[in-house]
Design a protein around this motif. Sequence first.
Motif, PDB file in Angstrom:
ATOM      1  N   ASN A  42      -4.750   9.412  -5.154  1.00  0.00           N
ATOM      2  CA  ASN A  42      -5.199  10.764  -5.533  1.00  0.00           C
ATOM      3  C   ASN A  42      -6.651  10.769  -6.011  1.00  0.00           C
ATOM      4  N   SER A  43      -7.116   9.624  -6.537  1.00  0.00           N
ATOM      5  CA  SER A  43      -8.486   9.560  -7.064  1.00  0.00           C
ATOM      6  C   SER A  43      -9.532   9.709  -5.960  1.00  0.00           C
ATOM      7  N   LEU A  44      -9.118   9.557  -4.697  1.00  0.00           N
ATOM      8  CA  LEU A  44     -10.067   9.713  -3.592  1.00  0.00           C
ATOM      9  C   LEU A  44     -10.245  11.170  -3.165  1.00  0.00           C
ATOM     10  N   ILE A  45      -9.376  12.044  -3.622  1.00  0.00           N
ATOM     11  CA  ILE A  45      -9.454  13.450  -3.223  1.00  0.00           C
ATOM     12  C   ILE A  45     -10.745  14.068  -3.772  1.00  0.00           C
ATOM     13  N   GLY A  46     -11.534  14.618  -2.870  1.00  0.00           N
ATOM     14  CA  GLY A  46     -12.795  15.264  -3.248  1.00  0.00           C
ATOM     15  C   GLY A  46     -13.934  14.304  -3.474  1.00  0.00           C
ATOM     16  N   SER A  47     -13.750  13.008  -3.152  1.00  0.00           N
ATOM     17  CA  SER A  47     -14.802  12.016  -3.345  1.00  0.00           C
ATOM     18  C   SER A  47     -16.043  12.368  -2.532  1.00  0.00           C
ATOM     19  N   LYS A  48     -17.217  12.146  -3.128  1.00  0.00           N
ATOM     20  CA  LYS A  48     -18.482  12.399  -2.439  1.00  0.00           C
ATOM     21  C   LYS A  48     -18.997  11.153  -1.729  1.00  0.00           C
ATOM     22  N   SER A  49     -18.361  10.032  -1.996  1.00  0.00           N
ATOM     23  CA  SER A  49     -18.714   8.778  -1.312  1.00  0.00           C
ATOM     24  C   SER A  49     -17.410   8.074  -0.967  1.00  0.00           C
ATOM     25  N   ILE A  50     -16.671   8.696  -0.064  1.00  0.00           N
ATOM     26  CA  ILE A  50     -15.293   8.322   0.214  1.00  0.00           C
ATOM     27  C   ILE A  50     -15.136   6.879   0.683  1.00  0.00           C
ATOM     28  N   GLU A  51     -16.053   6.410   1.538  1.00  0.00           N
ATOM     29  CA  GLU A  51     -15.900   5.064   2.079  1.00  0.00           C
ATOM     30  C   GLU A  51     -16.118   4.018   0.999  1.00  0.00           C
ATOM     31  N   LYS A  52     -17.142   4.195   0.170  1.00  0.00           N
ATOM     32  CA  LYS A  52     -17.411   3.264  -0.926  1.00  0.00           C
ATOM     33  C   LYS A  52     -16.255   3.260  -1.925  1.00  0.00           C
ATOM     34  N   ASP A  53     -15.796   4.462  -2.277  1.00  0.00           N
ATOM     35  CA  ASP A  53     -14.694   4.564  -3.229  1.00  0.00           C
ATOM     36  C   ASP A  53     -13.417   3.939  -2.675  1.00  0.00           C
ATOM     37  N   PHE A  54     -13.214   4.091  -1.364  1.00  0.00           N
ATOM     38  CA  PHE A  54     -12.032   3.496  -0.725  1.00  0.00           C
ATOM     39  C   PHE A  54     -12.088   1.976  -0.808  1.00  0.00           C
ATOM     40  N   TYR A  55     -13.256   1.401  -0.512  1.00  0.00           N
ATOM     41  CA  TYR A  55     -13.427  -0.042  -0.599  1.00  0.00           C
ATOM     42  C   TYR A  55     -13.036  -0.538  -1.991  1.00  0.00           C
ATOM     43  N   LYS A 112     -11.254   6.598   8.757  1.00  0.00           N
ATOM     44  CA  LYS A 112     -12.247   7.541   9.276  1.00  0.00           C
ATOM     45  C   LYS A 112     -11.813   8.124  10.613  1.00  0.00           C
ATOM     46  N   LYS A 113     -11.399   7.264  11.528  1.00  0.00           N
ATOM     47  CA  LYS A 113     -11.075   7.703  12.895  1.00  0.00           C
ATOM     48  C   LYS A 113      -9.803   8.551  12.942  1.00  0.00           C
ATOM     49  N   THR A 114      -8.842   8.282  12.057  1.00  0.00           N
ATOM     50  CA  THR A 114      -7.604   9.073  12.066  1.00  0.00           C
ATOM     51  C   THR A 114      -7.762  10.419  11.366  1.00  0.00           C
ATOM     52  N   GLY A 115      -8.875  10.583  10.643  1.00  0.00           N
ATOM     53  CA  GLY A 115      -9.119  11.854   9.960  1.00  0.00           C
ATOM     54  C   GLY A 115      -8.658  11.868   8.508  1.00  0.00           C
ATOM     55  N   LEU A 116      -8.152  10.732   8.006  1.00  0.00           N
ATOM     56  CA  LEU A 116      -7.667  10.701   6.629  1.00  0.00           C
ATOM     57  C   LEU A 116      -8.811  10.813   5.613  1.00  0.00           C
ATOM     58  N   PHE A 117      -9.958  10.198   5.928  1.00  0.00           N
ATOM     59  CA  PHE A 117     -11.104  10.353   5.033  1.00  0.00           C
ATOM     60  C   PHE A 117     -11.508  11.823   4.929  1.00  0.00           C
ATOM     61  N   ASP A 118     -11.516  12.498   6.057  1.00  0.00           N
ATOM     62  CA  ASP A 118     -11.887  13.921   6.055  1.00  0.00           C
ATOM     63  C   ASP A 118     -10.882  14.734   5.249  1.00  0.00           C
ATOM     64  N   LEU A 120      -9.122  13.764   2.716  1.00  0.00           N
ATOM     65  CA  LEU A 120      -9.287  13.508   1.288  1.00  0.00           C
ATOM     66  C   LEU A 120     -10.647  13.984   0.769  1.00  0.00           C
ATOM     67  N   GLU A 121     -11.674  13.693   1.520  1.00  0.00           N
ATOM     68  CA  GLU A 121     -13.036  13.970   1.074  1.00  0.00           C
ATOM     69  C   GLU A 121     -13.318  15.456   0.938  1.00  0.00           C
ATOM     70  N   ASN A 122     -12.816  16.224   1.860  1.00  0.00           N
ATOM     71  CA  ASN A 122     -13.109  17.650   1.869  1.00  0.00           C
ATOM     72  C   ASN A 122     -12.088  18.473   1.080  1.00  0.00           C
ATOM     73  N   HIS A 123     -11.270  17.779   0.318  1.00  0.00           N
ATOM     74  CA  HIS A 123     -10.354  18.430  -0.623  1.00  0.00           C
ATOM     75  C   HIS A 123      -9.437  19.446   0.080  1.00  0.00           C
ATOM     76  N   ILE A 124      -9.026  19.081   1.318  1.00  0.00           N
ATOM     77  CA  ILE A 124      -8.128  19.960   2.056  1.00  0.00           C
ATOM     78  C   ILE A 124      -6.760  19.986   1.386  1.00  0.00           C
ATOM     79  N   ILE A 125      -6.450  18.891   0.691  1.00  0.00           N
ATOM     80  CA  ILE A 125      -5.206  18.825  -0.091  1.00  0.00           C
ATOM     81  C   ILE A 125      -5.565  18.607  -1.557  1.00  0.00           C
ATOM     82  N   SER A 126      -4.664  18.913  -2.465  1.00  0.00           N
ATOM     83  CA  SER A 126      -4.955  18.777  -3.889  1.00  0.00           C
ATOM     84  C   SER A 126      -4.125  17.699  -4.566  1.00  0.00           C
ATOM     85  N   ASN A 127      -3.025  17.243  -3.903  1.00  0.00           N
ATOM     86  CA  ASN A 127      -2.138  16.283  -4.540  1.00  0.00           C
ATOM     87  C   ASN A 127      -1.345  15.553  -3.466  1.00  0.00           C
TER      88      ASN A 127
END
Length: 290
Positions: A42-55, A112-118, A120-127
């Motif tokens: 959940n901490s990745l939701i809305g991240s502005k640097s999703i790839e770094k935070d994921f690592y 990235k390729k499956t769209g999961l970063f998008d 989470l990053e764009n806050h399409i979901i909240s939880n």
Amino acid sequence: MRDFGHWLSEFRPSIANYGYYVDFQKVYGNVESMKVELHILNSLIGSKSIEKDFYQLAERYPEVLKCIPLLLAVRNAEIYCQDEDGGQLYTFKPKDLKKENIDYAKYAYFMKKTGLFDLLENHIISNLIDYATGVETGLDSNGRKNRGGHLMEDLVELHIRKAGFIREESYFKEMYIHQITEKWGLDLSAISNQGRAEKRFDFVVKTKNMVYGIETNFYASGGSKLNETARSYKTLAMESDTIQGFTFVWFTDGKGWVSARNNLEETFDIMEHIYNIHDMEAGIIGKVLK
């Protein structure tokens, strides 16, 4: 004499019970088993640097990777994907998610390729807990076919018990021909192709003077299988009539039979013990299984 047309008109479009559509206890259990990992993700939701935070997250908590298939509505713990750069097999098995074994760049590419970063990053979901519950609900709906296959059996068993029979005493579930022969000494070679075919009955009821082999099914829609079933049960009924001390009983229903009514009527005409749900509700089991 029973009238086939009237009997067929009693057939029902469905026998779905209230638990048929979604097994919510299974849904909640599956989500609960990943609750901690989903909370961490959940901490990745809305991240502005999703790839770094994921690592950083995956390196610290590699076990979170086991949740990823669920986020894609996939049951398998291994997922294969390919693109113009080639193919990759990704494993999400907990035993393989060791820090020293994980290629984080590979998993980031997958996200990235499956769209999961998008997602989470764009806050399409909240939880992710709520999201996973929705995914599990959708996946569980695929289990309706399996649940539906047991509904008619469950219904028949309910009425067998209502008629006073006791499981493992006077009625038995899923019993093979050889087991019937061993238990009661009946020669069932007439319905086993002289011992070369191993038939299994959904239920077997034993009374003082008779052994009843019972088959059950329900067809909500038509198809070639219905004609094959009707023909094979017609043959089984005729063969059973030659065996002293044994009777074949068939409980069937479902509007699917309307498209195969001719074959069903042929079986109905020669088979004494063929019944529908309406017959069961009228107490037919207690009246004829004696």
